[in-house]
Enzyme design. Sequence first.
Site, mmCIF file in Angstrom:
data_model
loop_
_atom_site.group_PDB
_atom_site.id
_atom_site.type_symbol
_atom_site.label_atom_id
_atom_site.label_comp_id
_atom_site.label_asym_id
_atom_site.label_seq_id
_atom_site.Cartn_x
_atom_site.Cartn_y
_atom_site.Cartn_z
ATOM 1 C CD GLU A 1 -0.521 0.217 -5.190
ATOM 2 O OE1 GLU A 1 -0.671 -0.769 -5.931
ATOM 3 O OE2 GLU A 1 0.257 0.219 -4.217
ATOM 4 C CG MET B 1 -4.449 -5.092 -4.524
ATOM 5 S SD MET B 1 -2.821 -5.896 -4.700
ATOM 6 C CE MET B 1 -2.992 -6.594 -6.330
HETATM 7 N N1 TRP Z 1 0.820 -5.361 -4.942
HETATM 8 C C1 TRP Z 1 0.685 -4.486 -3.813
HETATM 9 C C2 TRP Z 1 1.614 -3.320 -4.089
HETATM 10 O O1 TRP Z 1 2.783 -3.401 -3.965
HETATM 11 C C3 TRP Z 1 1.074 -5.147 -2.524
HETATM 12 C C4 TRP Z 1 -0.025 -5.707 -1.686
HETATM 13 C C5 TRP Z 1 -1.137 -5.092 -1.333
HETATM 14 C C6 TRP Z 1 -0.061 -6.948 -1.006
HETATM 15 N N2 TRP Z 1 -1.861 -5.872 -0.483
HETATM 16 C C7 TRP Z 1 -1.234 -7.013 -0.280
HETATM 17 C C8 TRP Z 1 0.784 -8.009 -0.925
HETATM 18 C C9 TRP Z 1 -1.570 -8.106 0.521
HETATM 19 C C10 TRP Z 1 0.454 -9.116 -0.141
HETATM 20 C C11 TRP Z 1 -0.726 -9.157 0.584
HETATM 21 O O2 TRP Z 1 1.226 -2.324 -4.555
HETATM 22 ZN ZN ZN Z 2 3.464 -2.794 -5.964
#
Ligand code: TRP
Ligand code: ZN
Length: 879
Positions: free
Chosen positions: A304, A269
């Site tokens: 990321e 994330m």
């Molecule tokens: N934005 C994150 C990525 O693509 C995706 C993501 C991480 C996510 N943890 C999550 C999406 C939990 C939904 C729920 O890098």
């Molecule tokens: Zn992403």
Amino acid sequence: MRTNQPQTICLSDYKVPAYLVDQVDLRFELFEDGARVHSVLSVRRNPESSAGDEPLYLHGDSLVLESVALNGTPLAAGDFDDLGDALVVSSVPEAFELQVVTWIEPQNNTRLEGLYKSSGMFCTQCEAEGFRCITFYPDRPDVMARFRTRIEADRDAYPVLLSNGNPVAKGDLEGGRHYVTWEDPFPKPAYLFALVAGDLVEKKDTFTTCSGRSIDLRMYVEPRNAQKCDFALDALKRSMRWDEDVYGREYDLDIFMIVAVDDFNMGAMENKGLNIFNSSCVLASQETATDAAFQRIEAIVAHEYFHNWSGNRVTCRDWFQLSLKEGFTVFRDAQFSADMGSPTVKRIEDATLLRTAQFAEDAGPMAHPVRPASYMEISNFYTLTIYEKGAEVVRMIHNLLGESLFRQGSDLYFQRHDGQAVTTDDFVRAMEDASGRDLSQFRLWYEQAGTPALTVTDEFDEERCVYRLTVSQSVPDTPGQTGKKPQHIPFAVGLLGRDGQPLPLLFSAGSDDAPVDRVLELTEREHCFEFHGVSERPVPSLLRGFSAPVRVHYPWTREQLLFLMSHDPDGFNRWDAGQRLAVDVIQSLIVAPEAEVEPRLVDAYRSLLRNTGLDQALVAKMLQLPSEAYLIELSEQADVAAIHRAREAVLSHLATHLRDELLACYHRNSAQGDYQLTPESVARRSLRNTALGWLLHIGDQQGLVLAQEQLRSADNMTDRLGALRALVNSDFVEERTQALEGFYQAFREDPQVVELWFSVQAASVRAGQLPQITQLLEHEAFDWKNPNKVRSVIGAFASQNLAAFHNPDGSGYAFLATQVCRLDDSNPQIASRLVTPLTRWRKFAPEYRVLMKSALERVRDKDRLSGDVYEVVHKSLAD
Ligand code: TRP
Ligand code: ZN
């Protein structure tokens, strides 16, 4: 049965927020039995909102409200409504401060959304809608605020306290507690908020940006993982440099942090300045990580990091725009991986994922456009369509505009929208404005679901020396979408002459502009292209480099495919010709199981195994037979047992007839040196392990000796796991049991390796039949609360061990339904992803279909079904 069904949210209902938040001040008091969150929001009415006296609406989920005050005055019970999933304050001034105190229980949070505990540390996951599990807040990405966060916790148990931005204050508190305050100068949506508290070791590095600023890089991990950080930190530095060089993007804070946590729903994330990773997507060492894992880690670290611009500085207006950040960022990480390794191999891997899994999604009950028009549960829309097809759409824009105009479009996008929450349409407009191209028809890629299919026919006019290609396109109906318009498709082609030479592509006789490959732009339902000055019937090379995410139908003969396999200058299409040939051979064995295996396929594989002149990375890919999942995707009414039988028969036939070549290939690629991650050494290990796998597949004694020796002496996980996998997929029952036991004893302390160990068994038709899977669930290392363990056993079984999962007695389906129901109570996001294989029931032959459907119905009828699983199950049972 569930009575209150989840709401459908529609893009067409979008309204700008009635209130904006300028500043958020948070104070977290972390304890063993819970956490108290003090929040102070500086709120003002949105001048752009047409809503009149709308009440202030704050989202909340699983919160205990302790107090709420407006400008310092506690609100009386009648001044607000605590609706459970929202806090509504009815009459508020133009601008004010709202003080809210909530109590939450991270230690009991098994959903892994919001603030939770993972192996003793506190951590957060707020995308998409997890922040509302921490405090009441307008939890939507178009509300962007500056965050200041003070964390208080026991000093000995939680020496490290992290949040977004820069540390601005710290100190001791009474009772052995301490605090750190963080300030993030960049306004952001709540989904990018992060907090970490734990007993972690710190790995430090620095990066000097293109403008000469020095950035502190820090990685935080549990002490036992201290030796597994170097690769990710190096990958981070490569990403930072690459984004400067290729996109002109410089990092903006003085500090960048990465944290590894064991319990995580997804891969990683991009929280501002504080990226949080699933341990399996960031921790690596030569002894414990495979080549594939290293490459995955490099790609995810880059992904990321790249989000800092494509996602954070410029973010999404609403969740329908998710692909704005994900599609673009996946495209960027794919370009990066191509630059770091073998571009052809990277393209083959991405196209394989797309054609195997995204095409299946696009043809299934959850099919949705890259920009969906509605959803019930946003977590269900973190899909291959949003990520991978979204990346293909950006790639097509890149190809249509060319490198330089694409870069100008990207510069314009970042400059125009810095600090804003925008839409995919804003992205396309920036590309149009910078390039002067009209992308209005191209926008259909964002709006229409379903995989376009191209049907290609050709004619050769020997007298006029004209070769004519006719290409027609159609976009299939998908749930809720019919009667689709033709799309704007870049279709890269070349023509090969009899001797394998590329022929010039002349649109008119006598023209002297004669490229040997062209990108044809398809915009109509049917196009006819004439090529002049063609003196012999050519072999067409179509959709070079997988120039668009479409299916191509052309009546290739085996002869033509063999020709392309050895002559096409486009590496991707060389591989693709081999795949098409293998598919054709396997399919003819499905129809006629006793038929002879095409001898020319054996010859083709023989020359691949012997060919040391060709790029070995490509050869390694070409040797992989199409997967069962892909063969299922290609069929109308998949008979899994027949597909499995036919594929295994071809594999056995090839291995039996090429035994000597396999042994020679094994030995040729065994030369040991220092472990390296170059495409050449990765290819060498891949070839060697493929050869080993094939030999053990046919029960070869010499192969057995080699595998056991390799397992004993390997100095890296790729070779060790390659040997283990070969043994596990063999009929040497005693030897494979021994190998599994020895491997487990050697690596039982390492969760990432134990996950590999689980999945090698769960994905194996020999070692992973249902009784053995059930045993794995009872293994001491299995943990229902850990998504990686669940995926490595149940996920691997249902999506890779297809012959066992689709056991004609229905036991595999019943098993999956049971596990999905069990997981739904603790972690709905994971349950909802795990149920996917059952939702494809329409794809299978009737005898499978009935059983799959009744397993789905059992899930549907479960008590207190989550909204996540509700949406997937109901949509896939709808007619
Ligand atoms: N934005 C994150 C990525 O693509 C995706 C993501 C991480 C996510 N943890 C999550 C999406 C939990 C939904 C729920 O890098
Ligand atoms: Zn992403």
